[in-house]
Scaffold this active site. Structure first.
Site, PDB file in Angstrom:
ATOM      1  N   GLY A 177      50.713  21.141  37.788  1.00 21.14           N
ATOM      2  CA  GLY A 177      49.542  21.563  38.551  1.00 21.14           C
ATOM      3  C   GLY A 177      48.367  20.617  38.401  1.00 21.14           C
ATOM      4  O   GLY A 177      48.523  19.404  38.216  1.00 21.14           O
ATOM      5  N   SER A 178      47.180  21.214  38.425  1.00 25.26           N
ATOM      6  CA  SER A 178      45.955  20.414  38.607  1.00 25.26           C
ATOM      7  C   SER A 178      45.622  19.466  37.466  1.00 25.26           C
ATOM      8  O   SER A 178      44.749  18.609  37.628  1.00 25.26           O
ATOM      9  CB  SER A 178      44.772  21.348  38.845  1.00 25.26           C
ATOM     10  OG  SER A 178      44.941  22.010  40.085  1.00 25.26           O
TER      11      SER A 178
END
Lengths: 88, 576
Positions: B290-291
């Protein structure tokens, strides 16, 4: 001639005795070495167990609850200073 | 007895009738007498000479030739942490065996032994003891002294003990995944223990013979490791997560100071790591993170010069690639600078930066960071990255914000360390002082590397990334606000990655990650905290995002470990 024979017999007997004495002494020394080695191995085994015991007793999982039980807490940032400035 | 009469002083006269006989016998062959006497003297002299020689050379080496004993196990060196605290050692234990020929009553032996060892297969043991051709049968190995005494007290003929070395892990499950474990013969089956075997740092022995080798110092710090495991276990309770993983890495040396995956495993039972719930999630699995991947995307953009932290991108519109549309869940509603894209964690912004750099540049950058090739550490091979077979525009966009490329968390942490340590890629190591891997192994498994540090981004880029990470934690509105451990200047990036299942992403099943570093004026330690499938709880304010889960766990960890690592707290923010 007889003297020579007697001398050689005496020499042979004394040499045999000397050799036996040395051999016996060697065996005894070897037994002592083996006994020492056994004691050494036993002591090393004991040390290993004691080391493991000490590490087991000092594991953080055991120490942390004990520390909390006697009222110790995590240090707050304000409680930490450099050693060089602690006594200024 | 003398025969004769005295005829003068000292002389004897022969008696009548004996003279002839004596003369005949004594004077018959003087030459022959002399020869015999000479032969006797020569023989005795030879014997004496040999005896004297043997006696004189008695001080020489005494040698006993015995047939070499058959090695029955391995003597292993102690494993200690970076401060010399014991993690693994060999201890002597008794192993029980039987000589079937000497066993008088098999049924009695089996019955009495089963009272002490209920897990023994009675039928099998009875059958084995019936084989009179065998003189040695193991019954139970590695007995505690108390159990051995109970067997001894049975007084059964045909049973005997043999001392053997068994591995002991006095810290219990602490760092269990990393340590690995050994089998019944004290041979390694996993983890760092296996590294010892592969590099021949163990000795084949017969019986309980301790090794003379020096302890092997790991990079771990027992105190830090415990703090991380403790905080992760608490986080699983607090956020009702299925599992958690955490890592503390020295970004200067590559030494892993703590490596934890909860649920933990007991190194006495290493087979448990095969169970999916107990795998080491830092090295044994790959995940779309993810981020936290935006850290890499922003670094790529800054380092190539295509963008500066102040460069502004229009993130108000969604990004379209093929049939996919990417938009920010909580868009700012205005164009954002690169620094804001980082702090507000804009997917559209990261996608725009990656598109601007291009697929080729993105791939080269990730390759340079070692994220596309297998990584190997002293604890074994890390799960290989899952690189998309097709890497087009849509993959370029999704990889920019951490989807589409799955890597092992340890591998990602090593790459991220290069972005905060001044720009040099390090080889993660579990040994104190590093250099645990042979150069050959390193170059084989680390793309383009020979074990030496390699520059991957400039110092300026690294400094800017560090500033953004600190801003993300220190500034109002940053997603990492809850990671701010007072005084320790933490920086970091959050990542909440939805887990793919059945061909689609499940919005309520996420991996919440926080990649942190401290102290940010000159980052020394990198932390990675991952919570697997946390639930919405009161403690997280009903959220499952990393900012509400993994970030506060990181704060708890840093507050505990920073004093142990010698990082002094400051009341005012220092300048870089």
């Amino acid at each position: 001639m007889r003297l020579l024979a007697l001398s050689t017999v005496f020499l042979a007997l004394s040499s045999a005795f000397l050799l036996y004495a040395l051999s016996n002494e060697t065996r005894q020394l070897e037994e002592r070495v083996q006994a020492q080695e056994r004691r050494l191995a036993s002591a090393r085994g004991d040390i290993a167990v004691l080391k493991a015991d000490r590490a087991h007793l000092a594991r953080p999982e055991r120490i942390a609850p004990l520390a909390r039980a006697i009222g110790l807490v995590q240090p707050r940032p304000a409680q930490l200073v450099e050693a060089s400035t602690a006594f200024d | 007895m003398q025969h004769g009469v005295m005829i003068g002083p000292g002389r004897l006269a022969p008696l009548a009738g004996t003279g002839t006989k004596l003369d005949k016998r004594g004077g018959g062959s003087p030459l022959r007498s002399a020869a015999v006497a000479f032969a006797i003297v020569a023989a005795f002299s030879t014997v004496c000479g040999q005896l004297i020689r043997l006696a004189a050379s008695g001080g020489g080496a005494f040698q006993i030739n015995m047939s070499a004993p058959v090695a029955t196990g391995f003597a292993r060196p102690d494993l200690v942490d970076r401060n010399g605290r014991l993690l693994a050692t060999d201890v002597e234990m008794q192993s029980l065996f039987a000589d079937p020929l000497l066993v008088v009553d098999r049924d009695e032996v089996v019955e009495k032994l089963r009272r002490i060892f209920p897990d023994i297969n009675g039928d099998e043991l009875r059958r084995t003891l019936a084989e009179r051709g065998r003189r040695f049968v193991w019954i139970k190995r590695g007995l505690s002294p108390a159990l051995a005494q109970r067997v001894h007290n049975l007084g059964l003929p045909g049973l005997s003990f043999r001392p053997e070395l068994r591995r002991a892990y006095p810290a219990g499950t602490l760092a269990g995944h990393l340590l690995g474990g050994v089998n019944i013969d004290n041979a390694a089956v996993a983890g760092v223990e296996r590294y010892l075997d592969q590099n021949e740092i163990v000795d084949s022995v017969s019986g309980a013979v301790q090794t003379d080798r020096r302890p092997v110092a790991l990079s771990l710090d027992i105190g830090v490791q415990h703090a991380v495991e403790d905080e992760l276990a608490a986080a699983i309770e607090t956020y009702r997560a299925k599992a958690a993983a955490g890592l503390v890495l020295d970004v200067e040396t590559g030494e892993v100071v703590a490596s934890a995956s909860v649920p933990t495993v007991d190194p006495m039972h290493p087979e448990k790591t095969m169970d999916a719930r107990h795998i080491d999630r830092l090295t044994g699995g790959t995940y779309e993170l993810g981020s936290i991947f935006k850290l890499l995307t922003v670094a790529m953009a800054l380092d190539s010069g295509q963008a500066a932290p102040e460069s502004v991108y229009d993130v108000t519109k969604s990004l379209t690639a093929g049939r996919f549309e990417i938009k920010d869940a909580h868009g700012a509603g205005r164009p954002l600078s690169v620094a804001e894209i980082f702090v507000k964690s804009s997917n559209v912004g990261a996608g725009l930066l990656a598109l601007e750099a291009g697929t080729q540049r993105q791939r080269e950058f990730l390759e340079a960071l070692g994220l596309l090739t297998p990584l190997r550490t002293e604890a074994g091979a890390v799960a290989e990255p899952m690189v998309p077979k097709r890497w087009d525009q849509i993959e370029t966009i999704t990889i920019a914000y951490g989807h589409g490329l799955a890597v092992a968390p340890l591998q990602f942490a090593a790459a991220a360390a290069a972005l905060v340590n001044g720009g040099e890629l390090i080889q993660p190591t579990f040994l104190k002082g590093g250099a645990g891997l042979k150069r050959g192994a390193t170059s084989k498994h680390r793309a383009g590397g020979d074990g030496a540090r390699r520059r991957v981004v400039s110092r300026e880029t690294s400094a800017r990334i560090a500033e953004m990470m600190r801003s993300n934690v220190a500034q109002q509105g940053g997603t990492g606000r809850r990671a701010d451990a007072a005084g320790y200047r933490v920086g970091g990036k959050t990542g909440t990655a939805e887990i793919a299942a059945g061909g689609r992403y499940e919005p309520n099943a996420v991996i919440a990650s926080f990649l942190g570093a401290f102290p940010m004026e000159k980052p020394r330690y990198l932390t990675l905290v991952m919570l697997f499938e946390p639930e919405r709880t009161a403690a997280s304010g009903g959220e499952i995002t990393a900012g509400h889960t993994a970030a506060p766990v990181t704060r708890g960890i840093v507050e505990r470990i920073a004093p142990m690592l010698g990082v002094m707290p400051l009341t005012t923010e220092p300048s870089r």
